[in-house]
Design a protein around this motif. Structure first.
Motif, PDB file in Angstrom:
ATOM      1  N   MET A 148       0.838  -1.210   0.000  1.00 35.07           N
ATOM      2  CA  MET A 148       0.000   0.000   0.000  1.00 35.07           C
ATOM      3  C   MET A 148       0.874   1.262   0.000  1.00 35.07           C
ATOM      4  SD  MET A 148      -3.124   1.071   2.571  1.00 35.07           S
ATOM      5  CE  MET A 148      -2.188   1.611   3.989  1.00 35.07           C
ATOM      6  N   LYS A 149       0.505   2.182  -0.882  1.00 36.05           N
ATOM      7  CA  LYS A 149       1.236   3.438  -1.030  1.00 36.05           C
ATOM      8  C   LYS A 149       0.473   4.534  -0.284  1.00 36.05           C
ATOM      9  CE  LYS A 149       1.172   4.776  -5.251  1.00 36.05           C
ATOM     10  NZ  LYS A 149       1.124   4.254  -6.554  1.00 36.05           N
ATOM     11  N   LEU A 150       1.190   5.376   0.436  1.00 37.32           N
ATOM     12  CA  LEU A 150       0.523   6.463   1.168  1.00 37.32           C
ATOM     13  C   LEU A 150       1.279   7.765   1.013  1.00 37.32           C
ATOM     14  CD1 LEU A 150      -0.582   5.159   4.664  1.00 37.32           C
ATOM     15  CD2 LEU A 150      -1.921   6.578   3.124  1.00 37.32           C
ATOM     16  N   ILE A 151       0.553   8.808   0.672  1.00 33.66           N
ATOM     17  CA  ILE A 151       1.173  10.123   0.539  1.00 33.66           C
ATOM     18  C   ILE A 151       0.995  10.844   1.876  1.00 33.66           C
ATOM     19  CG2 ILE A 151       1.291  12.238  -0.885  1.00 33.66           C
ATOM     20  CD1 ILE A 151       1.294   9.594  -2.543  1.00 33.66           C
ATOM     21  N   ILE A 152       2.099  11.293   2.445  1.00 35.71           N
ATOM     22  CA  ILE A 152       2.038  11.974   3.735  1.00 35.71           C
ATOM     23  C   ILE A 152       2.690  13.343   3.611  1.00 35.71           C
ATOM     24  CG2 ILE A 152       2.717  11.894   6.172  1.00 35.71           C
ATOM     25  CD1 ILE A 152       2.771   8.838   5.959  1.00 35.71           C
ATOM     26  N   LYS A 153       1.881  14.381   3.781  1.00 35.34           N
ATOM     27  CA  LYS A 153       2.459  15.731   3.792  1.00 35.34           C
ATOM     28  C   LYS A 153       2.952  15.992   5.211  1.00 35.34           C
ATOM     29  CE  LYS A 153       2.729  20.244   4.308  1.00 35.34           C
ATOM     30  NZ  LYS A 153       2.080  21.321   5.070  1.00 35.34           N
ATOM     31  N   PHE A 154       4.234  16.303   5.332  1.00 36.58           N
ATOM     32  CA  PHE A 154       4.867  16.419   6.639  1.00 36.58           C
ATOM     33  C   PHE A 154       5.052  17.905   6.960  1.00 36.58           C
ATOM     34  CE2 PHE A 154       7.713  15.836  10.066  1.00 36.58           C
ATOM     35  CZ  PHE A 154       7.716  14.493  10.424  1.00 36.58           C
ATOM     36  N   GLY A 155       4.235  18.433   7.851  1.00 32.78           N
ATOM     37  CA  GLY A 155       4.201  19.857   8.135  1.00 32.78           C
ATOM     38  C   GLY A 155       5.507  20.427   8.683  1.00 32.78           C
ATOM     39  N   GLY A 156       5.823  21.611   8.186  1.00 29.84           N
ATOM     40  CA  GLY A 156       6.978  22.330   8.712  1.00 29.84           C
ATOM     41  C   GLY A 156       6.782  22.650  10.187  1.00 29.84           C
ATOM     42  N   SER A 157       5.521  22.721  10.602  1.00 32.46           N
ATOM     43  CA  SER A 157       5.207  22.998  12.005  1.00 32.46           C
ATOM     44  C   SER A 157       5.717  21.903  12.935  1.00 32.46           C
ATOM     45  CB  SER A 157       3.691  23.159  12.166  1.00 32.46           C
ATOM     46  OG  SER A 157       3.047  21.970  11.747  1.00 32.46           O
ATOM     47  N   LEU A 158       6.075  20.738  12.372  1.00 39.32           N
ATOM     48  CA  LEU A 158       6.542  19.615  13.212  1.00 39.32           C
ATOM     49  C   LEU A 158       8.066  19.541  13.272  1.00 39.32           C
ATOM     50  CD1 LEU A 158       4.078  16.844  11.973  1.00 39.32           C
ATOM     51  CD2 LEU A 158       4.105  17.872  14.256  1.00 39.32           C
ATOM     52  N   MET A 159       8.722  20.607  12.866  1.00 38.24           N
ATOM     53  CA  MET A 159      10.176  20.559  12.739  1.00 38.24           C
ATOM     54  C   MET A 159      10.884  20.065  14.007  1.00 38.24           C
ATOM     55  SD  MET A 159      12.524  23.469  11.131  1.00 38.24           S
ATOM     56  CE  MET A 159      14.102  23.035  10.437  1.00 38.24           C
ATOM     57  N   ALA A 160      10.443  20.548  15.174  1.00 37.01           N
ATOM     58  CA  ALA A 160      11.141  20.198  16.421  1.00 37.01           C
ATOM     59  C   ALA A 160      11.234  18.682  16.623  1.00 37.01           C
ATOM     60  CB  ALA A 160      10.448  20.859  17.609  1.00 37.01           C
ATOM     61  N   LYS A 161      10.164  17.968  16.336  1.00 35.92           N
ATOM     62  CA  LYS A 161      10.164  16.503  16.509  1.00 35.92           C
ATOM     63  C   LYS A 161      10.254  15.781  15.171  1.00 35.92           C
ATOM     64  CE  LYS A 161       7.511  14.161  19.417  1.00 35.92           C
ATOM     65  NZ  LYS A 161       6.287  13.741  20.103  1.00 35.92           N
ATOM     66  N   GLY A 162      10.528  16.571  14.110  1.00 33.07           N
ATOM     67  CA  GLY A 162      10.433  16.053  12.746  1.00 33.07           C
ATOM     68  C   GLY A 162      11.170  14.754  12.490  1.00 33.07           C
ATOM     69  N   ARG A 163      12.458  14.729  12.852  1.00 24.03           N
ATOM     70  CA  ARG A 163      13.238  13.540  12.497  1.00 24.03           C
ATOM     71  C   ARG A 163      12.881  12.338  13.362  1.00 24.03           C
ATOM     72  NH1 ARG A 163      18.937  16.430  11.299  1.00 24.03           N
ATOM     73  NH2 ARG A 163      18.431  17.429  13.257  1.00 24.03           N
ATOM     74  N   GLU A 164      12.450  12.637  14.583  1.00 24.32           N
ATOM     75  CA  GLU A 164      11.981  11.555  15.476  1.00 24.32           C
ATOM     76  C   GLU A 164      10.738  10.886  14.868  1.00 24.32           C
ATOM     77  OE1 GLU A 164      10.108  11.771  19.842  1.00 24.32           O
ATOM     78  OE2 GLU A 164      11.708  13.228  19.477  1.00 24.32           O
ATOM     79  N   ILE A 165       9.826  11.716  14.374  1.00 23.06           N
ATOM     80  CA  ILE A 165       8.594  11.184  13.765  1.00 23.06           C
ATOM     81  C   ILE A 165       8.941  10.427  12.478  1.00 23.06           C
ATOM     82  CG2 ILE A 165       6.293  11.774  12.842  1.00 23.06           C
ATOM     83  CD1 ILE A 165       6.480  14.388  14.592  1.00 23.06           C
ATOM     84  N   MET A 166       9.913  10.956  11.737  1.00 25.89           N
ATOM     85  CA  MET A 166      10.345  10.289  10.497  1.00 25.89           C
ATOM     86  C   MET A 166      10.886   8.884  10.802  1.00 25.89           C
ATOM     87  SD  MET A 166       9.970  12.053   7.649  1.00 25.89           S
ATOM     88  CE  MET A 166      11.243  11.589   6.493  1.00 25.89           C
ATOM     89  N   HIS A 167      11.699   8.771  11.848  1.00 27.18           N
ATOM     90  CA  HIS A 167      12.235   7.450  12.228  1.00 27.18           C
ATOM     91  C   HIS A 167      11.102   6.493  12.564  1.00 27.18           C
ATOM     92  CE1 HIS A 167      16.559   7.428  12.169  1.00 27.18           C
ATOM     93  NE2 HIS A 167      16.554   8.698  12.548  1.00 27.18           N
ATOM     94  N   PHE A 168      10.153   7.007  13.323  1.00 25.47           N
ATOM     95  CA  PHE A 168       9.007   6.187  13.701  1.00 25.47           C
ATOM     96  C   PHE A 168       8.276   5.693  12.451  1.00 25.47           C
ATOM     97  CE2 PHE A 168       4.487   5.783  14.293  1.00 25.47           C
ATOM     98  CZ  PHE A 168       4.402   4.870  15.331  1.00 25.47           C
TER      99      PHE A 168
END
Ligand SMILES: Nc1ncnc2c1ncn2[C@@H]1O[C@H](COP(=O)(O)OP(=O)(O)OP(=O)(O)O)[C@@H](O)[C@H]1O
Ligand SMILES: [Mg+2]
Length: 214
Positions: A1-21
């Motif tokens: 399954m393919k999913l498009i996820i727009k990743f908000g700039g507002s999440l920058m502080a935890k951005g890479r942590e969320i990306m790892h998850f």
């Protein structure tokens, strides 16, 4: 399954942590996530510049698109996901990749060059190109809030247009969703369990912005 996820700039502080998850989850479940970066603080610089100096809408548009690239490089740092610049590269992109949209938009320059079109509409545009009818927008609020600050769980894109209500999505998105019969689920990315619930089709705290009747 393919999913498009727009990743908000507002999440920058935890951005890479969320990306790892997300990467670990995609691998575990054998899913393919295509991350569309927002503009975050990089686009704010361009907005300020265009207020203070005469920058054409064209220049501001492309500068803002490249701001998405800057955030994409930030999110990719730490080897969470490869950066790709064309839809053809998706077949070798593994379980998660970050899409830098400049070349795709240059090749199909049909979105208006105004501040109404930002990374939200660009994410919808990419999803539409891939034949996907829905995408997830991760941001730093629980969804679209009403005047009293209460969460709107479901809203028709037409209602947003009629009310002139922008909420936490860009002004062009509701119209784009309507024209292309698409929908968008807005989720607070700071709560990773909610992202999973949306992906798994479970009820959770979010806003479903749709052009269908519920
Ligand atoms: N009615 C509303 N409901 C929800 N959020 C709103 C509303 N009106 C304004 N906002 C603001 O929108 C913000 C989220 O949008 P914003 O564009 O800042 O983030 P993003 O889309 O995640 O980031 P980026 O645009 O950089 O990718 C929230 O933090 C909130 O302050
Ligand atoms: Mg935004």
């Amino acid at each position: 399954m393919k999913l498009i996820i727009k990743f908000g700039g507002s999440l920058m502080a935890k951005g890479r942590e969320i990306m790892h998850f997300l990467r670990n989850y995609a691998e575990k479940k054998a899913l393919s996530f295509i991350i569309i970066p927002g503009g975050g603080p990089f686009v704010e610089v361009i907005k300020k510049l265009s207020e203070r100096m005469a920058i054409s809408e064209d220049a501001a548009h492309w500068m803002a698109v490249l701001a998405m690239h800057q955030y994409g490089f930030f999110l990719a740092d730490g080897e969470t996901a490869p950066l790709i610049e064309s839809l053809e590269e998706l077949s070798n992109a593994g379980h998660m990749c970050i899409l830098l949209p400049y070349k795709i938009l240059k090749a199909d320059d049909c979105l208006p060059h105004t501040w109404d079109v930002t990374s939200d509409t660009i994410a919808a545009f990419v999803a539409n190109k891939l034949g996907e009818k829905t995408f997830i927008k991760l941001t730093d609020v629980d969804g679209i809030l009403d005047e009293e600050g209460l969460l709107i769980e479901r809203i028709h894109a037409k209602e947003m247009i009629e009310k002139g209500d922008k909420g936490c999505v860009d002004a062009e998105l509701p119209g784009f969703l309507m024209r292309n019969k698409m929908c968008c689920v807005i989720v607070n990315g700071n709560f990773t369990e909610r992202i999973i619930e949306v992906i798994e089709g479970k009820e959770t705290v979010c806003t479903k912005l749709s052009c269908n009747l519920f």
